[in-house]
Design a protein around this motif. Structure first.
Motif, PDB file in Angstrom:
ATOM      1  N   PRO A 150       0.998  -1.460  -0.013  1.00 34.39           N
ATOM      2  CA  PRO A 150       0.089  -0.162  -0.225  1.00 34.39           C
ATOM      3  C   PRO A 150       0.964   1.161  -0.191  1.00 34.39           C
ATOM      4  CG  PRO A 150      -0.879  -1.673   1.472  1.00 34.39           C
ATOM      5  CD  PRO A 150       0.543  -2.188   1.044  1.00 34.39           C
ATOM      6  N   LYS A 151       2.077   1.239   0.725  1.00 33.32           N
ATOM      7  CA  LYS A 151       2.844   2.321   0.849  1.00 33.32           C
ATOM      8  C   LYS A 151       3.656   2.504  -0.683  1.00 33.32           C
ATOM      9  CE  LYS A 151       6.462   4.418   3.772  1.00 33.32           C
ATOM     10  NZ  LYS A 151       7.353   3.899   4.991  1.00 33.32           N
ATOM     11  N   PHE A 152       4.000   1.613  -1.209  1.00 32.91           N
ATOM     12  CA  PHE A 152       4.510   1.455  -2.561  1.00 32.91           C
ATOM     13  C   PHE A 152       3.387   2.305  -3.550  1.00 32.91           C
ATOM     14  CE2 PHE A 152       4.718  -0.408  -6.869  1.00 32.91           C
ATOM     15  CZ  PHE A 152       5.914   0.241  -7.245  1.00 32.91           C
ATOM     16  N   PHE A 153       2.186   1.823  -3.463  1.00 29.21           N
ATOM     17  CA  PHE A 153       1.222   2.202  -4.473  1.00 29.21           C
ATOM     18  C   PHE A 153       0.977   4.057  -4.229  1.00 29.21           C
ATOM     19  CE2 PHE A 153       0.393  -2.146  -5.823  1.00 29.21           C
ATOM     20  CZ  PHE A 153       0.640  -1.772  -7.174  1.00 29.21           C
ATOM     21  N   ALA A 154       0.966   4.196  -3.016  1.00 28.53           N
ATOM     22  CA  ALA A 154       0.787   5.415  -2.502  1.00 28.53           C
ATOM     23  C   ALA A 154       1.892   6.511  -2.927  1.00 28.53           C
ATOM     24  CB  ALA A 154       0.800   5.833  -0.832  1.00 28.53           C
TER      25      ALA A 154
END
Length: 300
Positions: A150-154
């Motif tokens: 999720p952090k990567f896509f953010a």
């Protein structure tokens, strides 16, 4: 005659200054001239002394103290002040020739790239004004983000926002690759370099949590423990990942700033984006002869 520039940006801690240092060192090793511009009014330590330093015009510390502003508000004020005093930046850049790569080291507040129009105005002035700089943006994202999908896509969404906001050639970079060596399989890494929306579904951390407590519902949605782990959060991540996939704009290059070959590979993409080599005059090859007389060489 065009000049050539690189805007190095990304969130705080992404390794922007480290990349600038490695890039300048690589350019020096290859006898290629470089002009270093620091546009971070809070930076105070440099491996290479900047040719232009925004702190000679205005510093974040002074602005926060005198204007009673926080770090983000103070930073925006510094850039508004720079836009009102652009001769500080443009006058010395007028003298830079097309052999140089002008490296602009930017601050880490992503609001500058995604929310306010200050940086787009500055970029337009540099690219379309009298300076006529062929520029490319390098957006750095720390490679450790791939451990938390999720952090990567953010982070990828912020890179895409910057691309849309700035409207200029763009290179996205996963920095600090040495920190994730051995943690991600090569075939999985390829899916991060060209972000695959299915990575959200295949998240091993989410699967592990499900296996640990099968059939468990989200529980109280007001609970802070459930905010980042529930079905609603997962649906949001899927929507963000699908949006990025639909636009199909963002892909990443790998960077290990300690590896000169890695830095050189990233530079080759930047040079292609700004068409650096196309503008350079071909140089006559140097011919080396020994002390043998010309007649002897002709006879041979």
């Amino acid at each position: 005659m065009s000049k050539f520039g690189l805007l190095v940006m990304g969130p705080a801690g992404a390794g922007k200054s480290t990349f600038c240092t490695a890039l300048i060192q690589h350019l020096q090793n290859n006898k290629r001239p470089c002009y270093y511009v620091n546009l971070d009014p809070a930076a105070d330590e440099f491996a290479f002394e900047p040719d232009i330093d925004i702190k000679d015009l205005i510093s974040l510390e002074d602005v926060m103290e005198e204007m009673s502003l926080g770090p983000n508000g103070g930073l925006i004020y510094c850039f508004e002040f720079l836009l009102e005093n652009l001769e500080f930046l443009t006058d010395p850049l007028q003298e830079v020739t097309d052999e140089y790569l002008i490296v602009f080291d930017m601050p880490g507040q992503i609001e500058l790239y995604t929310h306010v129009p200050i940086l787009p105005d500055l970029v337009k002035h540099l690219m379309r004004g009298s300076l006529n700089i062929n520029m490319c943006a390098a957006y750095l994202l720390e490679s450790t983000f791939i451990i938390d999908r999720p952090k990567f896509f953010a982070g990828t969404l912020s890179a895409m926002s910057a691309m849309l906001m700035l409207e200029m050639p763009h290179v996205n970079i996963l920095s600090k690759m040495d920190l994730v060596k051995g943690q991600v399989a090569k075939r999985d890494l390829k899916r991060f370099l060209n972000p695959d929306a299915e990575l959200v579904e295949d998240d091993p951390l989410r699967k592990r949590a499900k296996d640990k407590e099968p059939g468990k519902r989200d529980g109280d949605p007001k609970s802070t423990k459930n905010v980042m782990a529930g079905t609603s959060f997962h649906k949001l991540n899927k929507a963000v990942a699908q949006l990025i996939d639909d636009f199909s704009m963002v892909s990443f290059l790998k960077l290990d700033a300690q590896d000169e070959d890695s830095v050189g590979a990233v530079l080759s993409y930047i040079d292609d984006a700004i068409q650096y080599h196309e503008a350079q005059e071909p140089k006559e090859p140097k011919m080396e002869f020994d002390d043998e007389p010309m007649e002897s060489r002709m006879d041979g």
